[in-house]
Design a protein around this motif. Structure first.
Motif, PDB file in Angstrom:
ATOM      1  N   ALA A 269       0.775  -1.273  -0.098  1.00 23.53           N
ATOM      2  CA  ALA A 269       0.119   0.110  -0.043  1.00 23.53           C
ATOM      3  C   ALA A 269       0.906   1.254   0.067  1.00 23.53           C
ATOM      4  CB  ALA A 269      -0.958   0.137   1.180  1.00 23.53           C
ATOM      5  N   LEU A 270       2.020   1.209   0.982  1.00 31.28           N
ATOM      6  CA  LEU A 270       2.783   2.317   0.851  1.00 31.28           C
ATOM      7  C   LEU A 270       3.532   2.620  -0.643  1.00 31.28           C
ATOM      8  CD1 LEU A 270       3.954   2.103   4.519  1.00 31.28           C
ATOM      9  CD2 LEU A 270       2.547   4.077   3.518  1.00 31.28           C
ATOM     10  N   GLU A 271       4.008   1.653  -1.018  1.00 27.52           N
ATOM     11  CA  GLU A 271       4.746   1.573  -2.277  1.00 27.52           C
ATOM     12  C   GLU A 271       3.778   1.965  -3.259  1.00 27.52           C
ATOM     13  OE1 GLU A 271       6.193  -2.194  -2.996  1.00 27.52           O
ATOM     14  OE2 GLU A 271       7.320  -2.355  -1.181  1.00 27.52           O
ATOM     15  N   LEU A 272       2.498   1.476  -3.382  1.00 27.43           N
ATOM     16  CA  LEU A 272       1.643   2.292  -4.425  1.00 27.43           C
ATOM     17  C   LEU A 272       1.334   3.576  -4.254  1.00 27.43           C
ATOM     18  CD1 LEU A 272      -0.838  -0.866  -4.395  1.00 27.43           C
ATOM     19  CD2 LEU A 272       0.369  -0.078  -6.597  1.00 27.43           C
ATOM     20  N   LEU A 273       1.227   3.923  -3.078  1.00 26.35           N
ATOM     21  CA  LEU A 273       0.942   5.612  -2.920  1.00 26.35           C
ATOM     22  C   LEU A 273       2.121   6.232  -3.265  1.00 26.35           C
ATOM     23  CD1 LEU A 273      -0.783   5.653   0.857  1.00 26.35           C
ATOM     24  CD2 LEU A 273      -1.804   6.231  -1.259  1.00 26.35           C
ATOM     25  N   GLU A 274       3.255   5.837  -2.886  1.00 26.67           N
ATOM     26  CA  GLU A 274       4.395   6.427  -3.476  1.00 26.67           C
ATOM     27  C   GLU A 274       4.505   6.590  -4.953  1.00 26.67           C
ATOM     28  OE1 GLU A 274       9.462   6.404  -2.893  1.00 26.67           O
ATOM     29  OE2 GLU A 274       7.962   4.614  -1.745  1.00 26.67           O
ATOM     30  N   GLU A 275       4.060   5.642  -5.651  1.00 26.57           N
ATOM     31  CA  GLU A 275       4.218   5.320  -6.991  1.00 26.57           C
ATOM     32  C   GLU A 275       2.976   6.311  -7.498  1.00 26.57           C
ATOM     33  OE1 GLU A 275       3.806   1.201  -8.553  1.00 26.57           O
ATOM     34  OE2 GLU A 275       5.089   0.700  -7.205  1.00 26.57           O
ATOM     35  N   ALA A 276       1.853   6.381  -6.950  1.00 26.82           N
ATOM     36  CA  ALA A 276       0.867   7.391  -7.328  1.00 26.82           C
ATOM     37  C   ALA A 276       1.393   8.952  -7.341  1.00 26.82           C
ATOM     38  CB  ALA A 276      -0.392   7.194  -6.562  1.00 26.82           C
ATOM     39  N   ILE A 277       1.937   9.247  -6.201  1.00 24.38           N
ATOM     40  CA  ILE A 277       2.250  10.552  -5.899  1.00 24.38           C
ATOM     41  C   ILE A 277       3.493  10.836  -7.107  1.00 24.38           C
ATOM     42  CG2 ILE A 277       3.895  11.872  -4.645  1.00 24.38           C
ATOM     43  CD1 ILE A 277       2.271  10.604  -2.067  1.00 24.38           C
ATOM     44  N   ALA A 278       4.468   9.764  -7.181  1.00 23.71           N
ATOM     45  CA  ALA A 278       5.474  10.073  -8.179  1.00 23.71           C
ATOM     46  C   ALA A 278       4.877  10.154  -9.595  1.00 23.71           C
ATOM     47  CB  ALA A 278       6.607   8.805  -8.171  1.00 23.71           C
ATOM     48  N   ALA A 279       3.694   9.674  -9.914  1.00 32.24           N
ATOM     49  CA  ALA A 279       3.020   9.479 -11.288  1.00 32.24           C
ATOM     50  C   ALA A 279       2.209  10.908 -11.468  1.00 32.24           C
ATOM     51  CB  ALA A 279       2.407   8.589 -11.549  1.00 32.24           C
ATOM     52  N   GLY A 280       2.078  11.603 -10.396  1.00 26.80           N
ATOM     53  CA  GLY A 280       1.355  13.134 -10.250  1.00 26.80           C
ATOM     54  C   GLY A 280       0.026  12.880  -9.404  1.00 26.80           C
TER      55      GLY A 280
ATOM     56  N   ALA B 157      -9.785   4.483   4.600  1.00 22.19           N
ATOM     57  CA  ALA B 157      -9.293   3.159   3.994  1.00 22.19           C
ATOM     58  C   ALA B 157      -7.894   3.136   4.290  1.00 22.19           C
ATOM     59  CB  ALA B 157      -9.445   2.790   2.469  1.00 22.19           C
ATOM     60  N   LEU B 158      -7.114   4.297   4.449  1.00 26.88           N
ATOM     61  CA  LEU B 158      -5.543   4.180   4.505  1.00 26.88           C
ATOM     62  C   LEU B 158      -5.194   4.182   6.309  1.00 26.88           C
ATOM     63  CD1 LEU B 158      -4.689   6.610   1.817  1.00 26.88           C
ATOM     64  CD2 LEU B 158      -4.837   4.259   1.633  1.00 26.88           C
ATOM     65  N   ALA B 159      -6.226   4.195   6.987  1.00 30.73           N
ATOM     66  CA  ALA B 159      -5.978   4.317   8.374  1.00 30.73           C
ATOM     67  C   ALA B 159      -4.801   3.559   9.013  1.00 30.73           C
ATOM     68  CB  ALA B 159      -7.196   4.170   9.180  1.00 30.73           C
ATOM     69  N   VAL B 160      -4.775   2.121   8.479  1.00 30.44           N
ATOM     70  CA  VAL B 160      -3.795   1.053   8.902  1.00 30.44           C
ATOM     71  C   VAL B 160      -2.554   1.524   8.593  1.00 30.44           C
ATOM     72  CG1 VAL B 160      -3.847  -0.348   6.821  1.00 30.44           C
ATOM     73  CG2 VAL B 160      -3.514  -1.167   8.965  1.00 30.44           C
ATOM     74  N   LEU B 161      -2.347   2.551   7.664  1.00 32.55           N
ATOM     75  CA  LEU B 161      -1.048   3.122   7.264  1.00 32.55           C
ATOM     76  C   LEU B 161      -0.265   4.156   8.364  1.00 32.55           C
ATOM     77  CD1 LEU B 161      -1.599   3.153   3.397  1.00 32.55           C
ATOM     78  CD2 LEU B 161      -0.833   1.040   4.874  1.00 32.55           C
ATOM     79  N   ARG B 162      -1.181   4.776   8.919  1.00 30.92           N
ATOM     80  CA  ARG B 162      -0.689   6.170   9.692  1.00 30.92           C
ATOM     81  C   ARG B 162       0.194   5.635  10.894  1.00 30.92           C
ATOM     82  NH1 ARG B 162      -6.759   7.447   8.338  1.00 30.92           N
ATOM     83  NH2 ARG B 162      -6.505   8.637   6.328  1.00 30.92           N
ATOM     84  N   SER B 163       0.187   4.666  11.171  1.00 29.54           N
ATOM     85  CA  SER B 163       1.226   4.410  12.417  1.00 29.54           C
ATOM     86  C   SER B 163       2.450   3.934  11.791  1.00 29.54           C
ATOM     87  CB  SER B 163       0.814   3.032  13.295  1.00 29.54           C
ATOM     88  OG  SER B 163       0.531   2.197  12.451  1.00 29.54           O
ATOM     89  N   ASP B 164       2.450   3.872  10.471  1.00 30.51           N
ATOM     90  CA  ASP B 164       3.887   3.176  10.029  1.00 30.51           C
ATOM     91  C   ASP B 164       4.693   4.534   9.872  1.00 30.51           C
ATOM     92  OD1 ASP B 164       5.800   2.839   7.747  1.00 30.51           O
ATOM     93  OD2 ASP B 164       4.971   0.933   8.106  1.00 30.51           O
ATOM     94  N   ALA B 165       6.149   4.508  10.107  1.00 27.14           N
ATOM     95  CA  ALA B 165       7.106   5.648  10.184  1.00 27.14           C
ATOM     96  C   ALA B 165       7.208   6.370   8.627  1.00 27.14           C
ATOM     97  CB  ALA B 165       8.274   5.253  10.471  1.00 27.14           C
ATOM     98  N   ARG B 166       6.771   5.467   7.537  1.00 32.54           N
ATOM     99  CA  ARG B 166       7.097   5.898   6.446  1.00 32.54           C
ATOM    100  C   ARG B 166       5.809   6.908   5.974  1.00 32.54           C
ATOM    101  NH1 ARG B 166       7.354   0.024   4.020  1.00 32.54           N
ATOM    102  NH2 ARG B 166       6.106  -0.008   5.697  1.00 32.54           N
ATOM    103  N   TRP B 167       4.707   6.899   6.652  1.00 32.19           N
ATOM    104  CA  TRP B 167       3.624   7.643   6.249  1.00 32.19           C
ATOM    105  C   TRP B 167       3.986   9.148   6.278  1.00 32.19           C
ATOM    106  CZ3 TRP B 167      -1.171   7.084   4.507  1.00 32.19           C
ATOM    107  CH2 TRP B 167      -2.021   8.107   4.589  1.00 32.19           C
ATOM    108  N   GLN B 168       4.344   9.624   7.190  1.00 28.70           N
ATOM    109  CA  GLN B 168       4.738  11.239   7.289  1.00 28.70           C
ATOM    110  C   GLN B 168       5.652  11.481   6.163  1.00 28.70           C
ATOM    111  OE1 GLN B 168       2.941  13.853   8.591  1.00 28.70           O
ATOM    112  NE2 GLN B 168       1.979  12.157   9.374  1.00 28.70           N
ATOM    113  N   GLN B 169       6.691  10.584   5.973  1.00 29.76           N
ATOM    114  CA  GLN B 169       7.785  10.979   5.042  1.00 29.76           C
ATOM    115  C   GLN B 169       7.009  10.823   3.686  1.00 29.76           C
ATOM    116  OE1 GLN B 169      10.837   7.996   4.999  1.00 29.76           O
ATOM    117  NE2 GLN B 169      11.914   8.933   3.335  1.00 29.76           N
TER     118      GLN B 169
END
Length: 131
Positions: free
Chosen positions: A91-102, A114-126
């Motif tokens: 999920a985080l990789e896909l979000l990163e790809e989505a952002i990189a794609a625009g 739907a993204l609530a489970v990702l918010r506790s991951d250190a990579r979220w804020q980055q």
């Protein structure tokens, strides 16, 4: 799925075929997650990912699916720890790809339940601080 794959192979530029195949993979992932087969759901989501390189909205929607399957609060069966970690990573990789794609709607990302489970991951804020 195999018929959709054949159709897309025959006419790779046909967006409708790509969308149909993607929808089938996404539905398969949700069915497998509901059946307690999170690892197989992960496989279906990975197959779907290959269809949408460079497509920000589609990558974002797929990230939402991966996060939903990973989230024990979603009402689906809880994946084992390793599969849950792989789903969160996807999920985080896909979000990163989505952002990189625009994909630029950071407010939508921050507020999407739907993204609530990702918010506790250190990579979220980055991820959200990337410009």
């Amino acid at each position: 799925i195999s018929f959709q794959q054949q159709a897309l192979t025959a006419v790779p530029g046909q967006t409708r075929y790509r969308r149909c195949l993607s929808d089938h993979y996404r539905r398969l992932a949700m069915v497998r997650a509901s059946a307690g087969q999170a690892a197989k759901a992960l496989d279906a989501l990975r197959e779907c990912r290959a269809l949408w390189a460079g497509q920000p909205e589609s990558l974002y929607e797929l990230a939402r699916d991966a996060a939903k399957v990973a989230d024990p609060a979603s009402g689906e069966r809880v994946p084992d720890d390793a599969t849950q970690e792989n789903l969160v990573n996807l999920a985080l990789e896909l979000l990163e790809e989505a952002i990189a794609a625009g994909f630029q709607d950071r407010v939508r990302i921050r507020q999407d339940p739907a993204l609530a489970v990702l918010r506790s991951d250190a990579r979220w804020q980055q991820l959200l601080s990337q410009e």
